[in-house]
Design a protein around this motif. Structure first.
Motif, mmCIF file in Angstrom:
data_model
loop_
_atom_site.group_PDB
_atom_site.id
_atom_site.type_symbol
_atom_site.label_atom_id
_atom_site.label_comp_id
_atom_site.label_asym_id
_atom_site.label_seq_id
_atom_site.Cartn_x
_atom_site.Cartn_y
_atom_site.Cartn_z
ATOM 1 N N MET A 63 0.807 -1.138 -0.118
ATOM 2 C CA MET A 63 -0.014 -0.104 0.089
ATOM 3 C C MET A 63 0.982 1.131 -0.065
ATOM 4 N N ALA A 64 0.470 2.271 -0.438
ATOM 5 C CA ALA A 64 0.820 3.607 -0.420
ATOM 6 C C ALA A 64 0.246 4.557 0.025
ATOM 7 N N VAL A 65 0.547 5.427 1.016
ATOM 8 C CA VAL A 65 -0.220 6.821 1.372
ATOM 9 C C VAL A 65 0.694 7.853 1.001
ATOM 10 N N SER A 66 0.130 8.878 0.197
ATOM 11 C CA SER A 66 0.898 9.949 -0.673
ATOM 12 C C SER A 66 -0.055 11.160 -0.665
ATOM 13 N N LEU A 67 0.945 12.143 -0.657
ATOM 14 C CA LEU A 67 0.035 13.265 -1.102
ATOM 15 C C LEU A 67 -0.078 13.507 -2.690
ATOM 16 N N ASP A 68 -0.528 14.421 -3.336
ATOM 17 C CA ASP A 68 -0.821 14.514 -4.615
ATOM 18 C C ASP A 68 0.357 15.048 -5.380
ATOM 19 N N THR A 69 1.359 14.071 -5.520
ATOM 20 C CA THR A 69 2.696 14.179 -5.990
ATOM 21 C C THR A 69 3.159 13.250 -6.966
ATOM 22 N N GLY A 70 4.435 13.418 -7.827
ATOM 23 C CA GLY A 70 4.966 12.590 -8.505
ATOM 24 C C GLY A 70 4.868 11.150 -8.328
ATOM 25 N N PRO A 71 5.446 10.815 -7.229
ATOM 26 C CA PRO A 71 5.477 9.549 -6.620
ATOM 27 C C PRO A 71 4.163 8.748 -6.667
ATOM 28 N N GLU B 41 -10.236 10.124 9.056
ATOM 29 C CA GLU B 41 -10.473 9.837 7.663
ATOM 30 C C GLU B 41 -9.470 9.071 6.783
ATOM 31 N N VAL B 42 -8.156 9.534 7.002
ATOM 32 C CA VAL B 42 -7.207 8.717 6.261
ATOM 33 C C VAL B 42 -6.940 7.400 6.790
ATOM 34 N N ILE B 43 -6.997 7.253 8.150
ATOM 35 C CA ILE B 43 -7.104 5.921 8.637
ATOM 36 C C ILE B 43 -8.180 5.152 8.063
ATOM 37 N N SER B 44 -9.403 5.568 8.091
ATOM 38 C CA SER B 44 -10.438 4.734 7.738
ATOM 39 C C SER B 44 -10.246 4.280 6.218
ATOM 40 N N ALA B 45 -9.412 5.143 5.386
ATOM 41 C CA ALA B 45 -9.494 4.992 4.062
ATOM 42 C C ALA B 45 -8.297 3.786 3.763
ATOM 43 N N THR B 46 -7.450 3.813 4.839
ATOM 44 C CA THR B 46 -6.334 2.775 4.558
ATOM 45 C C THR B 46 -6.950 1.392 5.152
ATOM 46 N N GLU B 47 -7.904 1.471 5.880
ATOM 47 C CA GLU B 47 -8.595 0.281 6.473
ATOM 48 C C GLU B 47 -9.170 -0.393 5.706
ATOM 49 N N ALA B 48 -10.062 0.505 4.734
ATOM 50 C CA ALA B 48 -10.917 -0.101 3.742
ATOM 51 C C ALA B 48 -10.005 -0.790 2.532
ATOM 52 N N LEU B 49 -8.955 0.023 2.320
ATOM 53 C CA LEU B 49 -8.079 -0.615 1.163
ATOM 54 C C LEU B 49 -7.592 -2.064 1.764
ATOM 55 N N TRP B 50 -6.903 -1.773 2.946
ATOM 56 C CA TRP B 50 -6.218 -3.201 3.442
ATOM 57 C C TRP B 50 -7.240 -4.136 3.602
ATOM 58 N N LEU B 51 -8.624 -4.028 3.746
ATOM 59 C CA LEU B 51 -9.457 -5.069 3.836
ATOM 60 C C LEU B 51 -9.658 -5.434 2.245
ATOM 61 N N ARG B 52 -9.847 -4.785 1.408
ATOM 62 C CA ARG B 52 -9.782 -5.292 -0.273
ATOM 63 C C ARG B 52 -8.703 -5.985 -0.600
ATOM 64 N N TYR B 53 -7.524 -5.395 -0.380
ATOM 65 C CA TYR B 53 -6.309 -5.780 -0.830
ATOM 66 C C TYR B 53 -5.376 -6.174 0.255
ATOM 67 N N ARG C 56 0.338 -10.820 -5.345
ATOM 68 C CA ARG C 56 -0.110 -9.998 -5.939
ATOM 69 C C ARG C 56 1.457 -9.037 -6.224
ATOM 70 N N ARG C 57 2.380 -8.960 -5.147
ATOM 71 C CA ARG C 57 3.755 -8.356 -5.425
ATOM 72 C C ARG C 57 4.361 -8.946 -6.644
ATOM 73 N N GLN C 58 4.260 -10.320 -6.722
ATOM 74 C CA GLN C 58 4.840 -10.765 -7.923
ATOM 75 C C GLN C 58 4.305 -10.574 -9.240
ATOM 76 N N GLU C 59 2.830 -10.374 -9.251
ATOM 77 C CA GLU C 59 2.352 -10.107 -10.385
ATOM 78 C C GLU C 59 2.355 -8.675 -10.536
ATOM 79 N N ARG C 60 2.371 -7.763 -9.527
ATOM 80 C CA ARG C 60 2.976 -6.379 -10.219
ATOM 81 C C ARG C 60 4.486 -6.156 -10.732
ATOM 82 N N THR C 61 5.233 -6.905 -10.156
ATOM 83 C CA THR C 61 6.712 -7.054 -10.864
ATOM 84 C C THR C 61 6.606 -7.499 -12.240
#
Length: 420
Positions: A311-319, A382-394, A400-405
């Motif tokens: 997972m990534a937690v990011s500002l609206d930035t290049g990365p 709000e941010v923690i809630s968003a991370t929890e929802a993503l962590w539950l789905r993914y 998945r790491r191997q597939e992305r690579t």
């Protein structure tokens, strides 16, 4: 005798030199228009139906903004899908070259001199190595490359057609203008259509070689993270200006939550110049974390590392755009100073945007903001809630790491370096 005012003399000289440079640029532009005038023509509909034959396509990619370069990568896939038999060559330098150098949808990626720091060297190289070596059906520039000097370089190539976004429309056969009602990515995909090709929607992609994949694995191994149960990467710094920033103590709370609740390893990414700012966040945390800002060296290594994260937690930035290209589930903490559709990945199940759309000043486009309401009102809950929802789905998954690579691992091919 009164001593001459050296400061005044210097300012007078600078002003005079600026006027000379301005007139020289104007003269050069007029000279180029005069030289290409006899050959400049707009093709009729039959000639523009480019799907009838393979084309030699030259793409200029010299943008210095990471997110903007990544947002332009779907152009290459769209061109390749519409014209499988065409030859697609990308002329590039700097960070743009790092983004596209392994892109399999281009037949060749050339690392040229930088036209912004060495214009004459670039022009001479294009004349010698591109114009004389091959006949180009078209040269293309996207939104991030809408510069006059690139229009001049496009004319030097002798391309049959010059198509794209430009600050010098008189040098283009088909000039395009930015549509403010479209996302930057979707607007860029008008380029294949301008060539008479069917424009297919595509997602941004960044590829890397086995070498970069090994470098990312080595970096994680050095910190004992090769077999981490979960890995979250934070991008807490941004070049987007003060209104785009969040708060150190809030980042620390979110990172501590993920480390405590999910036993996730916490990594902070960024550039070498951002290390001190990241250290301030880490000093506010109660759990261990790792600062790899500047250690990834290249965009390709960072892309390979993101493929190995969960997972990534990011500002609206290049990365953030790089995480999207890697297919990594991401929570984006975004400001409201510009329309959300311009740059943010909207409507994706694996990306959650935390943003204040309802505040009165949304869309202000301010680079300096005294109140910072749109970021101030985004809470840690709000941010923690968003991370929890993503962590539950993914949830963390080695598969998945191997597939992305595997999806982003490019086949080995020869790179061309035109510098020197």
């Amino acid at each position: 005798m009164k001593k001459p005012d050296q400061t005044h003399q210097r300012h007078s000289w600078d002003a005079g030199r600026w006027r000379i440079d301005r007139h020289l640029r104007s003269w050069l532009l007029e000279a180029v228009r005069w030289m290409i005038g006899p050959w400049r023509r707009v093709e009729d509909d039959a000639d523009r139906a480019a799907g009838s034959r393979p084309l030699n396509i030259l793409v200029f990619q010299y943008d210095a903004a990471l997110g903007s370069v990544i947002a332009a990568t779907p152009i290459l896939e769209s061109l390749r899908t519409a014209q499988p038999g065409s030859t697609i060559v990308v002329a590039s330098s700097g960070i743009a070259y790092e983004v596209v150098k392994y892109n399999p949808f281009a037949d060749r990626v050339i690392n040229t001199p930088n036209p912004y720091s060495a214009f004459m060297s670039t022009a001479w190289w294009i004349l010698r190595s591109l114009r004389l070596a091959q006949k180009w059906d078209c040269v293309i520039t996207d939104i991030g490359n809408a510069k006059t000097r690139l229009a001049v370089l496009g004319a030097i190539t002798g391309a049959h057609r010059r198509i794209g976004f430009t600050a010098a429309p008189s040098l283009y056969h088909i000039p395009l203008h930015r549509d403010p009602q479209m996302s930057v990515m979707r607007d860029n995909l008008r380029l294949p259509a301008a060539l008479g090709l069917r424009s297919e929607a595509a997602e941004p992609r960044v590829f890397f070689s086995q070498y970069e994949a090994l470098a990312a694995e080595t970096l994680l191994s050095q910190h004992g993270l090769t077999d981490a149960a979960g890995l979250t990467v934070f991008f807490t710094q941004t070049s987007g200006g003060q209104p785009s920033r969040w708060y150190d103590e809030r980042f620390a709370i979110v990172a501590d939550h993920l480390a405590t609740r999910h036993d996730s390893a916490i990594i902070f990414g960024g550039t070498r110049g951002e290390r001190d700012a990241i250290e301030r966040i880490r000093s506010l945390m109660t759990r261990a974390s790792i600062n790899i800002a500047g250690d990834t060296k290249t965009v390709s290594v960072l892309a390979a590392l993101l493929c190995r994260a969960d997972m990534a937690v990011s500002l609206d930035t290049g990365p953030m755009h790089l995480a999207r290209a890697a297919g990594l589930p991401t929570v984006v903490i975004a400001p409201a100073w510009q329309p959300a559709y311009e740059w943010l990945p909207l409507g994706f199940d694996d990306c959650t945007i935390v943003r204040r759309n309802e505040i009165p000043c949304a869309g202000c486009r301010k680079f300096v903001c005294e109140t910072r309401e749109c970021m101030d009102e985004i809470t840690t809950e709000e941010v923690i809630s968003a991370t929890e929802a993503l962590w539950l789905r993914y949830p963390p998954s080695p598969l998945r790491r191997q597939e992305r690579t595997a999806r982003s691992l490019a086949a080995r091919r020869e790179m061309t370096n035109a510098k020197g």
